[in-house]
Design an enzyme around this catalytic site. Structure first.
Site, PDB file in Angstrom:
ATOM      1  N   GLY A  25      41.992  33.676  28.942  1.00 54.44           N
ATOM      2  CA  GLY A  25      40.561  33.614  28.675  1.00 54.44           C
ATOM      3  C   GLY A  25      40.051  34.950  28.161  1.00 54.44           C
ATOM      4  O   GLY A  25      40.621  35.998  28.480  1.00 54.44           O
ATOM      5  N   GLN A  43      34.122  41.490  26.077  1.00 53.73           N
ATOM      6  CA  GLN A  43      35.368  42.254  26.221  1.00 53.73           C
ATOM      7  C   GLN A  43      35.837  42.856  24.899  1.00 53.73           C
ATOM      8  O   GLN A  43      36.680  43.739  24.875  1.00 53.73           O
ATOM      9  CB  GLN A  43      36.475  41.377  26.815  1.00 53.73           C
ATOM     10  CG  GLN A  43      36.179  40.927  28.249  1.00 53.73           C
ATOM     11  CD  GLN A  43      37.265  40.022  28.770  1.00 53.73           C
ATOM     12  OE1 GLN A  43      37.197  38.813  28.611  1.00 53.73           O
ATOM     13  NE2 GLN A  43      38.297  40.587  29.369  1.00 53.73           N
ATOM     14  N   CYS A  76      42.702  40.186  34.535  1.00 53.75           N
ATOM     15  CA  CYS A  76      41.694  40.271  33.485  1.00 53.75           C
ATOM     16  C   CYS A  76      42.216  41.198  32.402  1.00 53.75           C
ATOM     17  O   CYS A  76      42.755  42.262  32.709  1.00 53.75           O
ATOM     18  CB  CYS A  76      40.396  40.827  34.068  1.00 53.75           C
ATOM     19  SG  CYS A  76      39.073  41.002  32.864  1.00 53.75           S
ATOM     20  N   LEU A  77      42.063  40.798  31.145  1.00 56.66           N
ATOM     21  CA  LEU A  77      42.561  41.648  30.059  1.00 56.66           C
ATOM     22  C   LEU A  77      41.828  42.990  30.024  1.00 56.66           C
ATOM     23  O   LEU A  77      42.347  43.956  29.460  1.00 56.66           O
ATOM     24  CB  LEU A  77      42.423  40.924  28.711  1.00 56.66           C
ATOM     25  CG  LEU A  77      43.310  39.679  28.567  1.00 56.66           C
ATOM     26  CD1 LEU A  77      43.055  38.992  27.228  1.00 56.66           C
ATOM     27  CD2 LEU A  77      44.791  40.047  28.697  1.00 56.66           C
ATOM     28  N   HIS A 117      35.340  32.791  35.740  1.00 57.47           N
ATOM     29  CA  HIS A 117      35.647  34.218  35.543  1.00 57.47           C
ATOM     30  C   HIS A 117      35.017  34.714  34.237  1.00 57.47           C
ATOM     31  O   HIS A 117      34.372  35.765  34.204  1.00 57.47           O
ATOM     32  CB  HIS A 117      37.174  34.385  35.525  1.00 57.47           C
ATOM     33  CG  HIS A 117      37.674  35.746  35.138  1.00 57.47           C
ATOM     34  ND1 HIS A 117      38.485  36.507  35.957  1.00 57.47           N
ATOM     35  CD2 HIS A 117      37.503  36.482  34.005  1.00 57.47           C
ATOM     36  CE1 HIS A 117      38.770  37.651  35.343  1.00 57.47           C
ATOM     37  NE2 HIS A 117      38.188  37.660  34.153  1.00 57.47           N
ATOM     38  N   GLU A 118      35.192  33.932  33.163  1.00 56.55           N
ATOM     39  CA  GLU A 118      34.648  34.354  31.858  1.00 56.55           C
ATOM     40  C   GLU A 118      33.124  34.331  31.862  1.00 56.55           C
ATOM     41  O   GLU A 118      32.484  35.183  31.238  1.00 56.55           O
ATOM     42  CB  GLU A 118      35.189  33.472  30.734  1.00 56.55           C
ATOM     43  CG  GLU A 118      36.713  33.492  30.551  1.00 56.55           C
ATOM     44  CD  GLU A 118      37.287  34.894  30.449  1.00 56.55           C
ATOM     45  OE1 GLU A 118      36.622  35.795  29.924  1.00 56.55           O
ATOM     46  OE2 GLU A 118      38.429  35.098  30.921  1.00 56.55           O
ATOM     47  N   HIS A 130      31.627  37.472  33.116  1.00 56.46           N
ATOM     48  CA  HIS A 130      31.551  38.561  32.121  1.00 56.46           C
ATOM     49  C   HIS A 130      30.189  38.564  31.413  1.00 56.46           C
ATOM     50  O   HIS A 130      29.692  39.621  31.044  1.00 56.46           O
ATOM     51  CB  HIS A 130      32.661  38.423  31.080  1.00 56.46           C
ATOM     52  CG  HIS A 130      33.997  38.956  31.517  1.00 56.46           C
ATOM     53  ND1 HIS A 130      34.213  40.281  31.845  1.00 56.46           N
ATOM     54  CD2 HIS A 130      35.203  38.343  31.669  1.00 56.46           C
ATOM     55  CE1 HIS A 130      35.490  40.454  32.173  1.00 56.46           C
ATOM     56  NE2 HIS A 130      36.123  39.291  32.076  1.00 56.46           N
TER      57      HIS A 130
HETATM   58 ZN    ZN Z   1      38.097  38.987  32.562  1.00 56.03          ZN
END
Ligand code: ZN
Length: 172
Positions: A46, A51, A94-95, A136-137, A140
């Site tokens: 995701g 991000q 998480c990236l 989660h996304e 953000h």
């Molecule tokens: Zn993330």
């Protein structure tokens, strides 16, 4: 399509709140296509626009497992319409927090309304990893990271490791 640089924590840009998208146009589709390619390349399941430095309520997800064909989903302005009372713990990464993981409780099942890549209204029911991933996304969009859901002590340890990793990258 292009690979976009992913912002890693700690970085104040990850705390910015994202704005709703007004129109799904070619510029937005290009952004989403680039985000998808960036996510697959990382690799991750995701990615939210913030991000890659764009404060818009846009995410791409693909929670298909390795044996399945890719199942990319583009979600613009997603809103959770229904959420189960029961929670499910999942070990998240998480990236933007590379190589850091922690268990987070989230709604087990959700129903999400959103616009797709063509700007058409859609609705999807998600459970398991996909449900966790979308929640989660969506965090953000509010400037929230998964570590905000864990204990202050664990969060401090993870942030310390990330700061150290950034310093090493900057110096060497
Ligand atoms: Zn993330």
């Amino acid at each position: 399509m292009a690979l976009l640089p992913i912002i890693t924590a700690p970085d104040p840009r990850l705390r910015v709140k994202s704005e709703p998208v007004e129109t799904v146009d070619d510029d937005l589709r290009t952004l989403m296509d680039d985000m998808l390619q960036t996510m697959y390349d990382a690799p991750g399941v995701g990615l939210s626009a913030i991000q890659v430095g764009v404060a818009k309520r846009v995410m791409v997800v693909d929670c298909a497992d390795d044996r399945e064909d890719p199942q990319p989903i583009y979600l613009v302005n997603p809103v959770i319409r229904e959420a189960s009372d029961d929670l499910r713990a999942y070990e998240e990464g998480c990236l933007s927090l590379p190589e850091q993981y922690a268990e987070v409780d989230r709604h087990d099942r959700i129903t999400v309304d959103y616009l797709d890549r063509d700007g058409a209204p859609q609705s999807l029911e998600a459970d398991g990893l996909l449900s966790t991933c979308i929640q989660h996304e969506m965090d953000h969009f509010e400037g929230i990271l998964f570590v905000d859901h864990i204990s202050a002590l664990k969060r401090a340890m993870i942030m310390k490791r990330l700061k150290k990793a950034k310093k090493l990258k900057a110096t060497g």
